[in-house]
Design a protein around this motif. Structure first.
Motif, PDB file in Angstrom:
ATOM      1  N   GLY A  32     -38.433  29.799 -18.812  1.00  0.00           N
ATOM      2  CA  GLY A  32     -39.489  30.182 -17.883  1.00  0.00           C
ATOM      3  C   GLY A  32     -39.057  30.297 -16.444  1.00  0.00           C
ATOM      4  O   GLY A  32     -39.833  30.753 -15.590  1.00  0.00           O
ATOM      5  N   GLY A  33     -37.848  29.892 -16.097  1.00  0.00           N
ATOM      6  CA  GLY A  33     -37.374  30.016 -14.726  1.00  0.00           C
ATOM      7  C   GLY A  33     -37.013  31.442 -14.367  1.00  0.00           C
ATOM      8  O   GLY A  33     -36.887  32.321 -15.228  1.00  0.00           O
ATOM      9  N   ASP A  34     -36.831  31.675 -13.072  1.00  0.00           N
ATOM     10  CA  ASP A  34     -36.462  32.995 -12.570  1.00  0.00           C
ATOM     11  C   ASP A  34     -34.952  33.155 -12.684  1.00  0.00           C
ATOM     12  O   ASP A  34     -34.185  32.575 -11.924  1.00  0.00           O
ATOM     13  CB  ASP A  34     -36.900  33.128 -11.114  1.00  0.00           C
ATOM     14  N   LYS A  35     -34.520  33.933 -13.646  1.00  0.00           N
ATOM     15  CA  LYS A  35     -33.090  34.135 -13.871  1.00  0.00           C
ATOM     16  C   LYS A  35     -32.620  35.503 -13.371  1.00  0.00           C
ATOM     17  O   LYS A  35     -31.557  35.974 -13.751  1.00  0.00           O
ATOM     18  CB  LYS A  35     -32.777  33.995 -15.369  1.00  0.00           C
ATOM     19  N   GLY A  36     -33.402  36.128 -12.512  1.00  0.00           N
ATOM     20  CA  GLY A  36     -33.060  37.466 -12.036  1.00  0.00           C
ATOM     21  C   GLY A  36     -32.247  37.469 -10.760  1.00  0.00           C
ATOM     22  O   GLY A  36     -32.466  38.297  -9.876  1.00  0.00           O
ATOM     23  N   TRP A  37     -31.284  36.553 -10.637  1.00  0.00           N
ATOM     24  CA  TRP A  37     -30.479  36.474  -9.430  1.00  0.00           C
ATOM     25  C   TRP A  37     -29.522  37.648  -9.309  1.00  0.00           C
ATOM     26  O   TRP A  37     -29.124  38.255 -10.299  1.00  0.00           O
ATOM     27  CB  TRP A  37     -29.706  35.150  -9.414  1.00  0.00           C
ATOM     28  N   GLU A  38     -29.122  37.944  -8.071  1.00  0.00           N
ATOM     29  CA  GLU A  38     -28.093  38.952  -7.823  1.00  0.00           C
ATOM     30  C   GLU A  38     -26.717  38.304  -7.761  1.00  0.00           C
ATOM     31  O   GLU A  38     -25.737  38.881  -8.237  1.00  0.00           O
ATOM     32  CB  GLU A  38     -28.383  39.699  -6.513  1.00  0.00           C
ATOM     33  N   ARG A  96     -36.997  27.043  -8.741  1.00  0.00           N
ATOM     34  CA  ARG A  96     -37.286  28.427  -9.111  1.00  0.00           C
ATOM     35  C   ARG A  96     -36.434  28.866 -10.297  1.00  0.00           C
ATOM     36  O   ARG A  96     -36.907  29.508 -11.230  1.00  0.00           O
ATOM     37  CB  ARG A  96     -37.057  29.339  -7.923  1.00  0.00           C
ATOM     38  N   LEU A  97     -35.172  28.486 -10.270  1.00  0.00           N
ATOM     39  CA  LEU A  97     -34.251  28.811 -11.353  1.00  0.00           C
ATOM     40  C   LEU A  97     -34.581  28.021 -12.612  1.00  0.00           C
ATOM     41  O   LEU A  97     -34.301  28.451 -13.729  1.00  0.00           O
ATOM     42  CB  LEU A  97     -32.824  28.491 -10.901  1.00  0.00           C
ATOM     43  N   ARG A  98     -35.156  26.848 -12.434  1.00  0.00           N
ATOM     44  CA  ARG A  98     -35.487  25.919 -13.521  1.00  0.00           C
ATOM     45  C   ARG A  98     -34.223  25.521 -14.285  1.00  0.00           C
ATOM     46  O   ARG A  98     -34.158  25.543 -15.518  1.00  0.00           O
ATOM     47  CB  ARG A  98     -36.518  26.534 -14.472  1.00  0.00           C
ATOM     48  N   SER A  99     -33.229  25.144 -13.504  1.00  0.00           N
ATOM     49  CA  SER A  99     -31.954  24.775 -14.082  1.00  0.00           C
ATOM     50  C   SER A  99     -31.226  23.877 -13.101  1.00  0.00           C
ATOM     51  O   SER A  99     -31.667  23.672 -11.964  1.00  0.00           O
ATOM     52  CB  SER A  99     -31.118  26.031 -14.389  1.00  0.00           C
ATOM     53  N   ASP A 133     -32.551  23.526  -9.105  1.00  0.00           N
ATOM     54  CA  ASP A 133     -33.230  24.633  -8.440  1.00  0.00           C
ATOM     55  C   ASP A 133     -34.541  24.859  -9.167  1.00  0.00           C
ATOM     56  O   ASP A 133     -34.557  25.275 -10.329  1.00  0.00           O
ATOM     57  CB  ASP A 133     -32.359  25.889  -8.495  1.00  0.00           C
TER      58      ASP A 133
END
Length: 332
Positions: free
Chosen positions: A117-123, A24-27, A22
């Motif tokens: 640096g990825g977006d880890k703000g998932w719900e 955006r997730l960078r993972s 992913d």
């Protein structure tokens, strides 16, 4: 010893690997599966592991075979990747039979990539879906470098990644390694391009640069990563018929390859571990000699796979570390 046709863990017949990432997730997630359940074991040498269902791999535990092994980013959140894999396998009718129920056996391990640096703000935790996607993508060919569980990985100096390598032994057996390199230590020597794993390289699989001209002394390492943001997780596999105890010995010996390729390794701040997998296609003709050869090959393959992971990594926007090819002028 020579590399297999693909120089991937899937040179062990019957094994498949799938990746899912992913951006955006960078993972990401990497899944090893097989045509049928296989023998597995695990050995942990890092001081900060994150695992799922590893206790059942001990030689004295009931279950003899597993359906898949999962390597994932995401720290403890990434353990949910194995749940996605288990759900998909259950839908296929795979798993340990208990009455009318089918329970897939899916051990897993995670690395820490939450600060890359990825977006880890998932719900909702995204790793279950990534695990299922990785299983669906499984095949004999797969990408290494910035892929799967190594997608957001870093090392002490350079961008990490996913690596794999294989070897065909004189006795006809095949050994392979699969690794997600997110180490506190470094895969390269000092400030140079040469890899610690150079003595075990086959051909020019990670540049053919040979050994470094100068090796550092025993000074205290000064990693660029912050403490606690590490872990290298790996699988070594063979087509040999091994018991769980023999597979455990192979996993234990394979850690030598990690120490050859990453300096330092097995620190109190890494969760370094190695799974072993054995498909059972080839019987041991000489249990002592064959086990000796398998353990040595597993360590060599893992060292090579670690170097290949870092060598094959590619740049992404927003990288917090340079990849090997960017820093040292491309691949030779």
């Amino acid at each position: 010893m020579k590399a297999g046709a693909r120089n991937l863990i899937t040179d062990v017949a019957g094994l498949r690997v799938g990746n899912a990432e992913d951006l955006r997730l960078r993972s990401g997630v990497t899944v090893l599966s097989a045509d049928r359940p296989f023998t597995a074991a695990v050995h942990v040498m890092g001081g900060a592991p994150g695992t799922r269902e590893t206790d059942l791999l001990a030689p004295d535990k009931l279950v003899e075979g597993v359906d898949a092994l999962v390597l994932s980013g995401g720290s403890a959140f990434g353990l949910d990747a194995a749940s996605g894999v288990a759900g998909a396998l259950r839908a296929q009718g795979r798993g340990f039979r208990v009455g009318d129920h089918c329970v897939p056996i899916v051990p897993g391990a995670i690395l820490f990539d939450l600060m890359n640096g990825g977006d880890k703000g998932w719900e909702a935790n995204p790793y279950g879906a990534l695990g299922r996607k990785a299983l669906e993508a499984s095949g004999e060919a797969f990408e290494i470098g910035s892929a799967g569980a190594g997608y957001g990985a870093m090392t002490g100096t350079l961008k990490g990644g996913l690596g794999s390598a294989s070897a065909v032994l004189e006795n006809g057996m095949t050994v392979g390694a699969l690794v997600a390199v997110n180490a506190l230590g470094s895969a390269t020597v000092g400030d140079g391009a040469e890899f610690w794993a150079a003595p075990w390289e086959i051909g020019d699989e990670f540049g053919g640069l040979g050994a470094a001209q100068v090796y550092p002394g025993a000074e205290e390492p000064k990693p660029m990563k912050r403490m606690g943001e590490a872990t290298t997780i790996a699988i070594v596999a063979t087509d040999a018929a091994l018991t769980k105890a023999q597979a455990l010995r192979m996993a234990t010996a394979a850690h030598d390859g990690m120490a050859r390729a990453l300096v330092p390794s097995h620190t109190p701040l890494d969760g370094d571990l190695v799974f072993a997998a054995a498909t059972g296609a080839r019987a041991l003709t000489d249990p002592v000699a064959d086990s000796f050869a398998l353990c040595h090959a597993a360590a060599c393959c893992l060292a090579r796979a670690i170097a290949r992971a870092v060598y094959a990594a590619t740049p992404l926007p927003g990288d917090r570390q340079p990849c090997w090819s960017s820093r040292f002028g491309g691949r030779s």
